[in-house]
Structures are given as C-alpha cells and as structure tokens.
Design an enzyme around this catalytic site. Structure first.
Site, PDB file in Angstrom:
ATOM      1  N   TYR A   1       0.834  -1.201   0.000  1.00 58.23           N
ATOM      2  CA  TYR A   1       0.000   0.000   0.000  1.00 58.23           C
ATOM      3  C   TYR A   1       0.869   1.252   0.000  1.00 58.23           C
ATOM      4  CZ  TYR A   1       0.873   1.081   4.972  1.00 58.23           C
ATOM      5  OH  TYR A   1       1.454   1.430   6.157  1.00 58.23           O
TER       6      TYR A   1
ATOM      7  N   LYS B   1       6.468  -1.960   1.913  1.00 51.13           N
ATOM      8  CA  LYS B   1       5.294  -1.386   2.581  1.00 51.13           C
ATOM      9  C   LYS B   1       4.103  -2.332   2.435  1.00 51.13           C
ATOM     10  CE  LYS B   1       3.325   3.257   3.205  1.00 51.13           C
ATOM     11  NZ  LYS B   1       3.398   3.254   4.665  1.00 51.13           N
TER      12      LYS B   1
ATOM     13  N   GLU C   1      12.260   2.746  14.116  1.00 50.85           N
ATOM     14  CA  GLU C   1      11.395   3.824  13.621  1.00 50.85           C
ATOM     15  C   GLU C   1      10.131   3.850  14.454  1.00 50.85           C
ATOM     16  OE1 GLU C   1       9.965   3.002   9.597  1.00 50.85           O
ATOM     17  OE2 GLU C   1       9.926   0.862  10.037  1.00 50.85           O
TER      18      GLU C   1
ATOM     19  N   LEU D   1      11.193   1.388   6.992  1.00 50.43           N
ATOM     20  CA  LEU D   1      10.595   1.804   5.721  1.00 50.43           C
ATOM     21  C   LEU D   1      11.356   3.029   5.198  1.00 50.43           C
ATOM     22  CD1 LEU D   1       7.993   1.179   3.928  1.00 50.43           C
ATOM     23  CD2 LEU D   1       7.177   3.348   4.841  1.00 50.43           C
TER      24      LEU D   1
HETATM   25  N1  PDD Z   1       2.962   5.243   7.279  1.00 53.28           N
HETATM   26  N2  PDD Z   1       7.634   3.982   8.761  1.00 53.28           N
HETATM   27  C1  PDD Z   1       6.512   3.258   8.741  1.00 53.28           C
HETATM   28  C2  PDD Z   1       6.507   1.935   9.434  1.00 53.28           C
HETATM   29  C3  PDD Z   1       5.357   3.754   8.097  1.00 53.28           C
HETATM   30  O1  PDD Z   1       4.228   3.018   8.077  1.00 53.28           O
HETATM   31  C4  PDD Z   1       5.399   5.029   7.475  1.00 53.28           C
HETATM   32  C5  PDD Z   1       4.213   5.608   6.762  1.00 53.28           C
HETATM   33  C6  PDD Z   1       6.607   5.753   7.530  1.00 53.28           C
HETATM   34  C7  PDD Z   1       6.755   7.108   6.893  1.00 53.28           C
HETATM   35  O2  PDD Z   1       6.776   7.003   5.489  1.00 53.28           O
HETATM   36  P1  PDD Z   1       6.273   8.184   4.543  1.00 53.28           P
HETATM   37  O3  PDD Z   1       7.041   9.397   4.900  1.00 53.28           O
HETATM   38  O4  PDD Z   1       6.568   7.713   3.188  1.00 53.28           O
HETATM   39  O5  PDD Z   1       4.796   8.332   4.819  1.00 53.28           O
HETATM   40  C8  PDD Z   1       7.708   5.194   8.170  1.00 53.28           C
HETATM   41  C9  PDD Z   1       1.764   5.702   6.603  1.00 53.28           C
HETATM   42  C10 PDD Z   1       1.569   7.179   6.695  1.00 53.28           C
HETATM   43  C11 PDD Z   1       0.579   4.905   7.118  1.00 53.28           C
HETATM   44  O6  PDD Z   1       0.744   3.698   7.243  1.00 53.28           O
HETATM   45  O7  PDD Z   1      -0.502   5.469   7.354  1.00 53.28           O
END
Ligand code: PDD
Length: 283
Positions: A32, A147, A179, A204
């Site tokens: 996703y 992801k 993270e 991620l």
């Molecule tokens: N989550 N780390 C994890 C485990 C994440 O699920 C996300 C993003 C990030 C940040 O990635 P980005 O800057 O590309 O959004 C880091 C999204 C927002 C979610 O699952 O809703």
C-alpha cells in the site's frame, strides 16, 4: 458518501466489495501507499509511485504501476470527493484465489483499490504540544522496507500507547531505535546535527524522510544516517517523526523523560514549516 476506486471502476464506498479469497485478506499479501493532499494537490507523488513499484517488486506481485495511470486515478478521486486536504490510501494485492500458501498461477489479476480521507494535516494540534512516545521491542517481520499491509503489530503498539495515555510508540531492537509505528524517527543532536536511522531492511524508506533530508541539507544542517539509542534520543536537543500524514511532528517525551525543554523544538518547527512550504510550492 465517498467515491472510491476499485479494479478500474469508480463506485460509491459501500458498493466497493472484494472477494473473501483475496490474498490481501487471507495472507496480508498486499502492498500500500498513503499520499497526502494539500490544496487539492498530491505531495511527492512520483516518490510514492516509485516506492509502490519497489514494494511490488519486493513481493513479486505482477502489476504495472506505469500502465495503471495512477496520476489520473488520484486526480479523479480528488475531484469526485472535492478533497482539499487529507490523504489517499491505495492498495494492490496479489489477487483472489482459493486459499493456498503457494502463490496463485501467473495471470491472476491483482486487486487494486484507493480511497480518500479528508482531514486537517497542517493545523494539527499535536504540532503545538508535541508527541509523547513510549519505546517497545520491534517485533515486526524483517522486511520492513517493503510497505506491506501487515500492520497488526503497529496497530497493537498504538493501542498500548493509547492505554498508557501517550501518543505513539518508537520501536527498538536492543536499545537502538528503528522507527515509529507509522513514521520515521529523527533527532537533533546537541551539536545541531539531524540524525535518522540509515536505510536497510529494518525500516521503511519514508518519502517524507527523504524530502526532509534534502531540505535540511539545503539549509546547511549536517545529516547523519546512522543508528541511535533510546538514551541518545532522550538526551537530544530535539526529536521528531516524519510521515506523509504527520509531515514533521515534534516529539517532546520519550519513556517519561523530556526531550530538551519538553516543548516542540525550534529547529523541528522550522523544518516542519519548510516542508509544508515546499509541499505547497512543488506538489
Ligand atoms: N505510514 N515507517 C513506517 C513503518 C510507516 O508506516 C510510514 C508511513 C513511515 C513514513 O513514510 P512516509 O514518509 O513515506 O509516509 C515510516 C503511513 C503514513 C501509514 O501507514 O498510514
């Protein structure tokens, strides 16, 4: 009622139905993305699409991102739902086939859907007060760089944070931070360096993290991509998280100890503003 996208069609949200045999449902066999929308325009669309391709390749899900016209799908959803500010969730699964651990035959069509969520991203009250964080062991699988929709552990940790009266959890291996549950973790050292975990299978590769590193470097901040411990984060001048939905969000407390003076850091808030300004200027 929202209009959502499902397998090539735009339908009312309550008409969007997928098979009970969908591998996304049975095996979390799906990837996703979450993109944010400001002023009706998507932020970092190209980088999110590149990561979607990377996740699909990591899972060997055969789906041609370029052929699917995601710019067109996302623009249609924004218009159909009059979305000014919020996020769009999109998911691609390996498709539906009778339950079997082995992947279905090549040619099984992937299940693809997307929906909008209207919400305030810029005027988030948490940016004023800062987030309070707990640390917990990182018990997710070892390919966190892909992801996937396997988000149960992250979901459980967010519930644990809520039960403890704080905002979220940072995940740790030993005493080293990987993270946040759904954000990348960053600190500003007493010397003013921005430190965030180096990329690899353990985190991620956040799209916001990458944009922010560029912004920080362009404004003369030294960026160190390396592991850091809970103690280093607690002793940092400032701390924050990055994600598509939170942008840059200050962290003011880790495991009950204040970071800096316990208020959102000045550098963090300057980076938040710079990120939002850039997102508005170049979507
Ligand atoms: N989550 N780390 C994890 C485990 C994440 O699920 C996300 C993003 C990030 C940040 O990635 P980005 O800057 O590309 O959004 C880091 C999204 C927002 C979610 O699952 O809703």
């Amino acid at each position: 009622m929202r209009t959502v996208y499902l397998n090539g069609q735009y339908v009312a949200e309550d008409a969007g139905q997928v098979s009970i045999f969908d591998r996304g449902l049975l095996f979390s066999d799906a990837v996703y993305e979450v993109v944010s929308v400001l002023g009706g325009r998507i932020i970092d669309e190209t980088a999110h699409m590149a990561r979607l391709e990377r996740s699909l390749a990591g899972m060997t899900i055969a789906y041609d991102v370029a052929a699917a016209d995601w710019p067109g799908i996302l623009a249609t959803l924004i218009e159909a739902n009059a979305l000014e500010e919020g996020t769009i969730y999109l998911q691609v699964s390996r498709g539906a086939a009778d339950r079997d651990f082995l992947f279905p035959a090549p040619g099984t069509p992937p299940t693809v859907f997307a929906f909008t969520q209207a919400r305030k991203l810029v005027d988030n009250p948490m940016a004023e007060r800062g987030m309070r964080i707990l640390t917990r062991p990182d018990r997710r699988w070892g390919r966190r760089d892909i992801k996937t929709v396997q988000l149960l552990y992250a979901s459980m940790m967010k519930m644990e944070a809520k039960a403890a009266g704080v905002d979220d959890v940072w995940l740790v291996e030993g005493d080293v931070i990987t993270e946040g549950t759904s954000q990348n973790a960053c600190i500003i050292t007493p010397q003013g360096h921005l430190v965030t975990r180096d990329l690899g299978h353990h985190i991620l590769p956040g799209v916001t993290r990458l944009s922010l590193i560029d912004i920080a470097r362009a404004s003369g901040i030294t960026v160190e991509e390396r592991p850091f411990t809970i103690a280093e984060a607690q002793g940092a001048a400032e701390a924050f998280v990055t994600s598509a939905s939170l942008f840059v969000m200050p962290v003011v407390e880790i495991d009950g100890l204040s970071v800096g003076d316990g208020r959102p850091g000045m550098e963090t808030m300057a980076l938040r503003k710079a990120y939002i300004d850039q997102a508005c200027a170049h979507p």
